[in-house]
Design a protein around this motif. Structure first.
Motif, PDB file in Angstrom:
ATOM      1  N   GLY A  77       0.809  -1.208   0.000  1.00 13.67           N
ATOM      2  CA  GLY A  77       0.000   0.000   0.000  1.00 13.67           C
ATOM      3  C   GLY A  77       0.842   1.256   0.000  1.00 13.67           C
ATOM      4  O   GLY A  77       0.578   2.202  -0.749  1.00 13.67           O
TER       5      GLY A  77
ATOM      6  N   TRP B 233      -7.178   5.021  -3.750  1.00 11.13           N
ATOM      7  CA  TRP B 233      -8.017   3.839  -3.907  1.00 11.13           C
ATOM      8  C   TRP B 233      -7.205   2.648  -4.404  1.00 11.13           C
ATOM      9  O   TRP B 233      -7.398   1.516  -3.954  1.00 11.13           O
ATOM     10  CB  TRP B 233      -9.170   4.126  -4.868  1.00 11.13           C
ATOM     11  CG  TRP B 233     -10.213   5.010  -4.261  1.00 11.13           C
ATOM     12  CD1 TRP B 233     -10.477   6.314  -4.550  1.00 11.13           C
ATOM     13  CD2 TRP B 233     -11.142   4.655  -3.214  1.00 11.13           C
ATOM     14  NE1 TRP B 233     -11.484   6.806  -3.773  1.00 11.13           N
ATOM     15  CE2 TRP B 233     -11.922   5.807  -2.945  1.00 11.13           C
ATOM     16  CE3 TRP B 233     -11.369   3.488  -2.498  1.00 11.13           C
ATOM     17  CZ2 TRP B 233     -12.918   5.812  -1.972  1.00 11.13           C
ATOM     18  CZ3 TRP B 233     -12.374   3.492  -1.517  1.00 11.13           C
ATOM     19  CH2 TRP B 233     -13.129   4.646  -1.281  1.00 11.13           C
ATOM     20  N   THR B 234      -6.316   2.886  -5.324  1.00  6.98           N
ATOM     21  CA  THR B 234      -5.489   1.787  -5.833  1.00  6.98           C
ATOM     22  C   THR B 234      -4.612   1.217  -4.733  1.00  6.98           C
ATOM     23  O   THR B 234      -4.517  -0.008  -4.555  1.00  6.98           O
ATOM     24  CB  THR B 234      -4.611   2.274  -7.004  1.00  6.98           C
ATOM     25  OG1 THR B 234      -5.453   2.830  -8.010  1.00  6.98           O
ATOM     26  CG2 THR B 234      -3.799   1.136  -7.582  1.00  6.98           C
TER      27      THR B 234
ATOM     28  N   ALA C 111      -4.989   1.480  -1.428  1.00 10.13           N
ATOM     29  CA  ALA C 111      -5.785   0.858  -0.372  1.00 10.13           C
ATOM     30  C   ALA C 111      -6.311  -0.501  -0.806  1.00 10.13           C
ATOM     31  O   ALA C 111      -6.287  -1.471  -0.033  1.00 10.13           O
ATOM     32  CB  ALA C 111      -6.947   1.782   0.014  1.00 10.13           C
ATOM     33  N   SER C 112      -6.781  -0.600  -2.050  1.00 12.36           N
ATOM     34  CA  SER C 112      -7.285  -1.884  -2.547  1.00 12.36           C
ATOM     35  C   SER C 112      -6.180  -2.939  -2.569  1.00 12.36           C
ATOM     36  O   SER C 112      -6.382  -4.085  -2.141  1.00 12.36           O
ATOM     37  CB  SER C 112      -7.866  -1.704  -3.953  1.00 12.36           C
ATOM     38  OG  SER C 112      -8.930  -0.786  -3.946  1.00 12.36           O
ATOM     39  N   ALA C 113      -4.995  -2.544  -3.049  1.00 14.79           N
ATOM     40  CA  ALA C 113      -3.881  -3.497  -3.099  1.00 14.79           C
ATOM     41  C   ALA C 113      -3.479  -3.926  -1.700  1.00 14.79           C
ATOM     42  O   ALA C 113      -3.183  -5.100  -1.457  1.00 14.79           O
ATOM     43  CB  ALA C 113      -2.698  -2.873  -3.832  1.00 14.79           C
TER      44      ALA C 113
ATOM     45  N   VAL D 216      -5.366  -4.043   1.053  1.00 10.94           N
ATOM     46  CA  VAL D 216      -6.386  -4.931   1.631  1.00 10.94           C
ATOM     47  C   VAL D 216      -6.304  -6.322   1.008  1.00 10.94           C
ATOM     48  O   VAL D 216      -6.342  -7.348   1.714  1.00 10.94           O
ATOM     49  CB  VAL D 216      -7.791  -4.328   1.438  1.00 10.94           C
ATOM     50  CG1 VAL D 216      -8.866  -5.340   1.792  1.00 10.94           C
ATOM     51  CG2 VAL D 216      -7.942  -3.069   2.286  1.00 10.94           C
ATOM     52  N   LEU D 217      -6.164  -6.385  -0.315  1.00 10.71           N
ATOM     53  CA  LEU D 217      -6.066  -7.691  -0.973  1.00 10.71           C
ATOM     54  C   LEU D 217      -4.811  -8.449  -0.529  1.00 10.71           C
ATOM     55  O   LEU D 217      -4.844  -9.666  -0.329  1.00 10.71           O
ATOM     56  CB  LEU D 217      -6.057  -7.507  -2.491  1.00 10.71           C
ATOM     57  CG  LEU D 217      -7.375  -7.053  -3.118  1.00 10.71           C
ATOM     58  CD1 LEU D 217      -7.190  -6.768  -4.606  1.00 10.71           C
ATOM     59  CD2 LEU D 217      -8.470  -8.109  -2.913  1.00 10.71           C
ATOM     60  N   THR D 218      -3.709  -7.745  -0.373  1.00  9.84           N
ATOM     61  CA  THR D 218      -2.480  -8.393   0.082  1.00  9.84           C
ATOM     62  C   THR D 218      -2.636  -8.908   1.503  1.00  9.84           C
ATOM     63  O   THR D 218      -2.175 -10.005   1.834  1.00  9.84           O
ATOM     64  CB  THR D 218      -1.300  -7.420   0.003  1.00  9.84           C
ATOM     65  OG1 THR D 218      -1.194  -6.906  -1.326  1.00  9.84           O
ATOM     66  CG2 THR D 218       0.002  -8.116   0.370  1.00  9.84           C
TER      67      THR D 218
END
Length: 683
Positions: free
Chosen positions: A237, A422-423, A425-427, A429-431
């Protein structure tokens, strides 16, 4: 997905595929071309480096033939090689497929550079997605014999990459050289520390190990953590947020380069407790340096705008070929031949990958040649920081000049091609979800009371690679099946050279055994003990180098069967200079082991690189220890496919009765394991 995002996503997917091929190529050079360490390190380095050098011809080929046909052909070959490698059981074919994939990937990268003048969003996203996939797939299933989720991910990435690559490329402006120059160094630093799931897990195991141990004794050891790779979510992130956000100005622009260099210095200190801050600092610093380098890429007209959309001037023309047989037009925004600009970016990309190759060879060859290597990641970080600081953010582009595309609206102010917050944060959370899902809670129990016998296995696992160069933790687990205590040698916990795997964690999950790890060469390479029973009172002692390039240590650990029944275990891997007997190291281990046991039953196990009757072997018997494998002699263990040498041993104190000694056949490593059943003393 908006059209302007296709170039960024396509570049990102290509980076993922190139990294996967590299994670097979590098260990294949060592374990297949290297022929079980019999090939000189200089020849290994020349073989690996030569393919990167050959790729320097790619920009000239692109200028002659055109960027689109060369890039598309290389992309297809990269995908074919990537998928073919996934199904190979090792051996020469795996090596040559990975080599072909690497060369195709380097040519593709040069072609991508010819048509892309703003690569930073794609490079950053590719490194982050690669880290996410490697975390979700346990780092190895994405490149070595993956199950159906791994195959599905590989096919999906490959298909989307080819679909994006088939779209006509937008014309590019003259910028982007510095960003492309940083592609190779960024890939190296990301794989070595900043975005490595294995390094993040190992770093957490040094800081937050769960096993009981006296902190005063356990200096330098690592134990199994809970949610070990979770810090990688912060690293991913932070990296993406720094890379995609607008770069800092003024004195603030020094923060990213300083963070990157400090992170590299922490790595160079080779202390396990410093790995976690090194991961986080280098990740954020690397992202910030990429952002600074990319800030200068959007200041010229004629290419993609800051969002990745096509600019106004070129009309989709292949930038590697100008008008009339390659004679490019001078462009209004920079007055530069587009073919020449494309060539410069291509050479910058291949030169950056040469930096990757030189630095990787210089760093990892030290463990065979004995030269200092701690400064290599620092030097690469300083290079990246210098390039970042040498750039100046480009001013917003003004209206078109006369003689250009008159009448077209001027591009707006620069803004990133992907939404940074957003990019990132999304990465992250997915990680984090991938890290939690890939973790297993290991259990050790003594609730049934002390056993009468204990099965001990000593195994040199060669970083997890079999005699044919296949990485197969399942085969390693089968070779150690039925053991109560396992002593491991040549344990790799995240070397990029070996594919970036945490071999210890993978094996511990399969055996359902907690572990204690002690570094030898650096915090990621050493020896370990796993047990079904609780482990306590870890202690490690460095051994005299006596001219050997690779370091060695002795790890003492106590296996607690009950309040009154305990077993001292010492795991080691003696590393003598070539052609010599490790007498000095053997004497040091025997002395350490006897003092550590302090009268308790004792086991000393590992790859001792000495045979029965040799002087080093005698050092253990002189210390009062007994050869636990004596009844099964001769018991050769190396090389695994045609064993001739008896160099893996188990020594015990006389109060332990040994039986059922064996060296189970197999090729999961270049050594065979040795196993023996010990009857514990009573009363």
């Amino acid at each position: 997905m908006r059209y302007r995002h296709f170039p960024t996503v396509t570049l990102a997917l290509g980076v993922v595929l190139l990294v996967d091929v590299l994670r097979v190529f590098l260990p294949a050079v060592i374990t297949i071309f290297g022929q079980a360490a019999s090939t000189p390190a200089e020849l290994l380095g020349a073989f690996a480096f030569g393919w990167f050098l050959l790729a320097l011809a790619a920009p000239a080929l692109i200028r002659r033939v055109g960027a689109r046909p060369v890039t598309l052909t290389a992309a297809v070959l990269l995908v074919v090689a990537r998928l073919a490698v996934n199904g190979q059981p090792g051996g020469p074919l795996q090596l040559w497929l990975a080599t072909a994939g690497l060369l195709a990937g380097l040519v593709w990268l040069a072609g991508a550079a010819a048509t892309t003048d703003r690569p930073v969003p794609g490079l950053a996203l590719g490194l982050a997605v690669g880290a996410l996939l490697h975390t979700a797939l346990d780092t190895y299933r994405s490149a070595f014999f993956g199950d159906w989720p791994a195959w599905l991910a590989a096919v999906a990435v490959s298909g989307l990459f080819l679909a994006g690559q088939a779209r006509p490329a937008s014309a590019a402006g003259p910028g982007g050289v510095r960003s492309w120059l940083l592609a190779g160094p960024a890939l190296l630093l990301a794989g070595m520390v900043a975005l490595s799931p294995a390094v993040a897990r190992t770093a957490t195991s040094y800081q937050f190990g769960l096993l009981r141990s006296d902190p005063a004794d356990a200096v330098g050891v690592a134990t199994v953590p809970l949610f070990g790779a979770a810090p990688l979510a912060v690293a991913v992130g932070g990296f993406l947020l720094a890379a995609l956000a607008s770069p800092r100005r003024g004195a603030w622009r020094w923060l990213g380069p300083v963070a990157l260099v400090v992170g590299a210095v922490l790595v160079a200190l080779e202390r396990g407790e410093l790995l976690l801050p090194a991961v986080l600092l280098s990740a954020v610093g690397l992202g910030a340096c990429l952002a600074s380098a990319g800030a200068a890429d959007g200041g010229t007209r004629g290419g993609t705008d800051a969002t990745g959309a096509p600019g106004p001037d070129h009309g989709g023309q292949d930038p590697a070929q100008g008008d009339g047989g390659g004679q490019g037009r001078a462009q209004d925004g920079g007055g530069q031949d587009p073919a020449r600009a494309a060539g410069r970016r291509g050479y910058a990309a291949t030169a950056g990958m040469l930096v990757f190759a030189v630095a990787a060879v210089a760093y990892y060859a030290a463990y065979d040649l004995g030269h200092p290597n701690a400064g290599v990641p620092v030097a690469v970080a300083v290079l990246v920081a210098a390039v970042a600081l040498a750039t100046r953010p480009a001013p917003p582009r003004g209206p078109a000049r006369a003689g250009g595309a008159a009448g077209r609206p001027a591009p707006g102010p620069l803004r990133p091609s992907l939404p940074p917050v957003w990019t990132a944060a999304s990465a992250a959370v997915l990680t984090l979800l991938a890290a939690v899902a890939s973790d297993e809670l290991l259990s050790a129990s003594n609730r049934d009371g002390p056993p009468e016998t204990v099965r001990v296995v000593a195994y040199n696992v060669r970083m997890g690679f079999g005699i044919h160069g296949r990485f197969d933790p399942d085969a390693l687990a089968r070779a150690a099946a039925g053991a109560d205590v396992v002593a491991l040698s040549e344990v790799d916990r995240g070397w990029l050279l070996n594919g970036g795997h945490d071999t210890l964690d993978l094996l511990a999950e399969r055996l359902d055994m907690p572990y204690v790890f002690a570094p030898a060469a650096d915090p990621l390479w050493g020896d370990a003990v796993l047990s079904r029973w609780p482990l306590d009172a870890a202690r490690t002692r460095p051994l005299p180098a006596v001219g050997a390039p690779t370091g060695a240590q002795a790890l003492g650990i106590t296996v607690d069967f009950s309040e009154d029944v305990r077993l001292a275990v010492v795991a080691t891997h003696l590393q003598p200079p070539p052609g010599e007997d490790p007498v000095v190291q053997a004497r040091a281990v025997a002395d350490f082991a006897v003092r550590y046991a302090a009268g308790r039953p004792l086991v000393v196990a590992g790859d001792l690189n000495t045979e029965p009757g040799d002087p080093a072997f005698a050092e253990f018997t002189r210390a009062g220890l007994v050869d636990a494998l004596a009844a099964a002699r001769p018991l050769p263990t190396s090389p695994a496919d045609a064993p001739r040498q008896q160099i893996d041993h188990v020594f015990v104190t006389p109060d332990l009765t040994a039986g059922e000694a064996a060296a189970p056949p197999g090729t999961a490593s270049d050594h065979l394991p040795v196993a023996v059943t010990l009857t514990l003393p009573r009363g």
